[in-house]
Motif scaffolding. Structure first.
Motif, PDB file in Angstrom:
ATOM      1  N   GLN A   3      34.779  74.317  37.758  1.00  0.00           N
ATOM      2  CA  GLN A   3      33.692  74.073  38.700  1.00  0.00           C
ATOM      3  C   GLN A   3      34.061  73.085  39.805  1.00  0.00           C
ATOM      4  O   GLN A   3      33.776  73.330  40.977  1.00  0.00           O
ATOM      5  CB  GLN A   3      32.437  73.590  37.976  1.00  0.00           C
ATOM      6  N   GLU A  24      27.291  81.607  38.614  1.00  0.00           N
ATOM      7  CA  GLU A  24      27.205  80.884  37.340  1.00  0.00           C
ATOM      8  C   GLU A  24      25.801  80.352  37.076  1.00  0.00           C
ATOM      9  O   GLU A  24      25.421  80.192  35.921  1.00  0.00           O
ATOM     10  CB  GLU A  24      28.195  79.713  37.317  1.00  0.00           C
ATOM     11  N   ILE A  25      25.043  80.058  38.127  1.00  0.00           N
ATOM     12  CA  ILE A  25      23.739  79.411  37.912  1.00  0.00           C
ATOM     13  C   ILE A  25      22.559  80.201  38.454  1.00  0.00           C
ATOM     14  O   ILE A  25      21.423  79.754  38.340  1.00  0.00           O
ATOM     15  CB  ILE A  25      23.724  77.982  38.499  1.00  0.00           C
ATOM     16  N   ASP A  28      19.618  80.742  35.909  1.00  0.00           N
ATOM     17  CA  ASP A  28      18.850  79.513  35.670  1.00  0.00           C
ATOM     18  C   ASP A  28      17.978  79.171  36.873  1.00  0.00           C
ATOM     19  O   ASP A  28      16.829  78.755  36.720  1.00  0.00           O
ATOM     20  CB  ASP A  28      19.778  78.336  35.368  1.00  0.00           C
ATOM     21  N   LYS A  68      25.407  71.167  40.540  1.00  0.00           N
ATOM     22  CA  LYS A  68      24.280  71.823  39.886  1.00  0.00           C
ATOM     23  C   LYS A  68      22.974  71.059  40.119  1.00  0.00           C
ATOM     24  O   LYS A  68      21.957  71.655  40.476  1.00  0.00           O
ATOM     25  CB  LYS A  68      24.563  71.987  38.394  1.00  0.00           C
ATOM     26  N   TYR A 138      18.156  74.432  29.044  1.00  0.00           N
ATOM     27  CA  TYR A 138      19.131  73.351  28.928  1.00  0.00           C
ATOM     28  C   TYR A 138      18.758  72.413  27.788  1.00  0.00           C
ATOM     29  O   TYR A 138      17.587  72.177  27.520  1.00  0.00           O
ATOM     30  CB  TYR A 138      19.198  72.535  30.222  1.00  0.00           C
TER      31      TYR A 138
END
Length: 172
Positions: A3, A24-25, A28, A68, A138
């Motif tokens: 990352q 990747e996110i 979410d 993030k 999370y």
């Protein structure tokens, strides 16, 4: 590529690296936005706007490990802006929310709307903690890392915020 390396590359203008970070996110981010807004198209718009703003400002990110939390802060701000728009068009989402919520066991539309209103009154960090935990899945330690906080602080803030939400619902 890990990352931090992807963030460095993105900061240097590598759109492919930014795309990998985003992939990747995305899930979410979408879950978070959908919970906040309860409307699929608005959630997609908020995520899209957040990603565009993040790409435009990636060069200003100081710490690669903060990517993030940084992008979730941008997303949170986009969701808040969208919620302010709802105030100006209150009837538009009410019917959809009522239909959706009546299918949920034990939750009436007015209760959900009240809970969402109380949720939006929480401090931004508390909303992020609850949203990341309950809606993005999370764990406390992960939230602590993302927000650069002590895990005990995350737990206590979440506990206080949830207690506040519970009390607000009981008061009605």
């Amino acid at each position: 590529m890990e990352q931090k390396e992807l963030v460095r590359a993105a900061k240097n203008g590598d759109a492919g690296a930014f795309t990998e970070l985003y992939k990747e996110i995305y899930r979410d981010m979408y879950h978070f936005a959908y919970y906040m807004l309860k409307h699929a198209e608005d959630a997609k718009d908020a995520v899209g706007d957040a990603v565009m703003d993040a790409w435009a400002a990636i060069g200003t990110l100081k710490k690669e490990e903060s990517f993030k939390s940084w992008i979730f802060t941008i997303l949170s701000n986009k969701c808040k802006a969208k919620m302010r728009e709802y105030v100006n068009r209150p009837g538009e989402l009410t019917e959809e929310l009522a239909d959706t919520l009546q299918a949920a066991e034990g939750v009436t539309a007015p209760e959900h709307l009240q809970l969402r209103d109380e949720f939006l009154k929480l401090q931004e960090t508390d909303r992020l903690i609850i949203g990341l935990h309950l809606f993005a899945g999370y764990k406390t330690k992960e939230i602590a890392e993302v927000l650069h906080m002590n895990a005990n602080t995350v737990r206590s803030r979440e506990s206080r915020a949830l207690k506040h939400l519970g009390e607000a619902l009981k008061a009605e």
